[in-house]
Design a protein around this motif. Sequence first.
Motif, PDB file in Angstrom:
ATOM      1  N   ARG A 136      33.755  29.074  48.504  1.00 14.97           N
ATOM      2  CA  ARG A 136      32.456  29.459  49.083  1.00 14.97           C
ATOM      3  C   ARG A 136      32.142  30.918  48.823  1.00 14.97           C
ATOM      4  NH1 ARG A 136      34.572  26.513  53.469  1.00 14.97           N
ATOM      5  NH2 ARG A 136      34.897  28.419  54.691  1.00 14.97           N
ATOM      6  N   MET A 137      33.182  31.738  48.705  1.00 16.64           N
ATOM      7  CA  MET A 137      32.982  33.166  48.475  1.00 16.64           C
ATOM      8  C   MET A 137      32.842  33.512  46.997  1.00 16.64           C
ATOM      9  SD  MET A 137      35.611  34.843  51.233  1.00 16.64           S
ATOM     10  CE  MET A 137      34.927  36.491  50.965  1.00 16.64           C
ATOM     11  N   GLY A 138      32.985  32.504  46.132  1.00 18.53           N
ATOM     12  CA  GLY A 138      32.853  32.745  44.703  1.00 18.53           C
ATOM     13  C   GLY A 138      34.037  33.470  44.091  1.00 18.53           C
ATOM     14  N   LEU A 139      35.217  33.296  44.655  1.00 15.18           N
ATOM     15  CA  LEU A 139      36.393  34.021  44.173  1.00 15.18           C
ATOM     16  C   LEU A 139      37.128  33.310  43.053  1.00 15.18           C
ATOM     17  CD1 LEU A 139      37.927  35.297  47.553  1.00 15.18           C
ATOM     18  CD2 LEU A 139      36.393  36.501  45.971  1.00 15.18           C
ATOM     19  N   GLY A 140      36.716  32.098  42.730  1.00 16.32           N
ATOM     20  CA  GLY A 140      37.365  31.379  41.647  1.00 16.32           C
ATOM     21  C   GLY A 140      38.695  30.776  42.061  1.00 16.32           C
ATOM     22  N   LEU A 141      39.525  30.492  41.068  1.00 18.86           N
ATOM     23  CA  LEU A 141      40.803  29.831  41.320  1.00 18.86           C
ATOM     24  C   LEU A 141      41.857  30.832  41.786  1.00 18.86           C
ATOM     25  CD1 LEU A 141      40.987  27.488  38.201  1.00 18.86           C
ATOM     26  CD2 LEU A 141      40.270  26.888  40.523  1.00 18.86           C
ATOM     27  N   PRO A 142      42.823  30.374  42.583  1.00 16.39           N
ATOM     28  CA  PRO A 142      43.920  31.267  42.999  1.00 16.39           C
ATOM     29  C   PRO A 142      44.823  31.583  41.818  1.00 16.39           C
ATOM     30  CG  PRO A 142      44.382  29.021  43.661  1.00 16.39           C
ATOM     31  CD  PRO A 142      42.974  29.018  43.127  1.00 16.39           C
ATOM     32  N   ARG A 143      45.444  32.732  41.864  1.00 12.57           N
ATOM     33  CA  ARG A 143      46.378  33.099  40.806  1.00 12.57           C
ATOM     34  C   ARG A 143      47.729  32.436  40.985  1.00 12.57           C
ATOM     35  NH1 ARG A 143      45.732  39.630  39.741  1.00 12.57           N
ATOM     36  NH2 ARG A 143      43.685  39.538  38.714  1.00 12.57           N
ATOM     37  N   PHE A 144      48.188  32.369  42.235  1.00 14.62           N
ATOM     38  CA  PHE A 144      49.517  31.825  42.502  1.00 14.62           C
ATOM     39  C   PHE A 144      49.688  31.631  44.000  1.00 14.62           C
ATOM     40  CE2 PHE A 144      49.692  36.422  42.077  1.00 14.62           C
ATOM     41  CZ  PHE A 144      50.246  36.825  43.273  1.00 14.62           C
TER      42      PHE A 144
END
Length: 265
Positions: A136-144
């Motif tokens: 929802r915040m537009g942060l994309g995918l998690p790194r790890f």
Amino acid sequence: DDLGAFHGPLADGIRRGLRSLRFVAIEPLEHPDIADLIARARSLGYGRIEAWTSARILADMALASRLRDAGLTAIDVPLLGPDARVHDEVAGVPGSFLETMSGLRNASGLFQIGWHVVVTRQNAASIEGIVELAGRMGLGLPRFMLLAAPSSPLPALYRDYAARLTDVARAVSRLEPSIRGLLMGSHIPPCITERTAGLRSGATVGAVMEGGSFVSDSGPGETGASYKLRSRCHKADRCGAAGRCSGYHALYAEIFGSDEFVPLP
């Protein structure tokens, strides 16, 4: 602490051809001289300068802008919960969720933003909600994903925040496949991920240890970091996945036992 001790290593890194720099600590951006150190790194020739941060300090827009002007280009933020109740319990700081959200909003126009999941007993069931919040915040995918690890020899301290690995694997298995693969990583032994989440890692122990190593037979040293080293599973000699297993923290078995670790054929 005086950050002047880093001047030499920064210059040495440039001589060795490094151009990316990452500040990793409990909260490096809280140091009163961090902007000066970032500016020095930028002047030496570092192009990408990243800091791991809760982003709470970036709720101060003037400070966030000062760090950007000094040369900070990116941040990596741990998301601890999908809402204030869970996040603040994990952080142990009332109001920290709102501060992190405010800091992320300020940072969105100033820095590249990456994020990761830190999993504890308190938020293991909320991993899906954390991923949805980031979306929802537009942060994309998690790194790890990072699992809470011990930093002392006292089981009572680790017990307060250690998450049961099977619970984590089940929570991650409910995510979209692309995200599931990113988060499962090497932190959970394959005997659990394969039986619980149906994921298989093709990596070898050397690859999944991420530069670390198993604890020696004599036990860990006296530093907090040494207790984060993993022990080889005592069932490894009977497990077909031993070559892909990074083991587990010795204190984990003291708290949860070893019934979860069922050798694979």
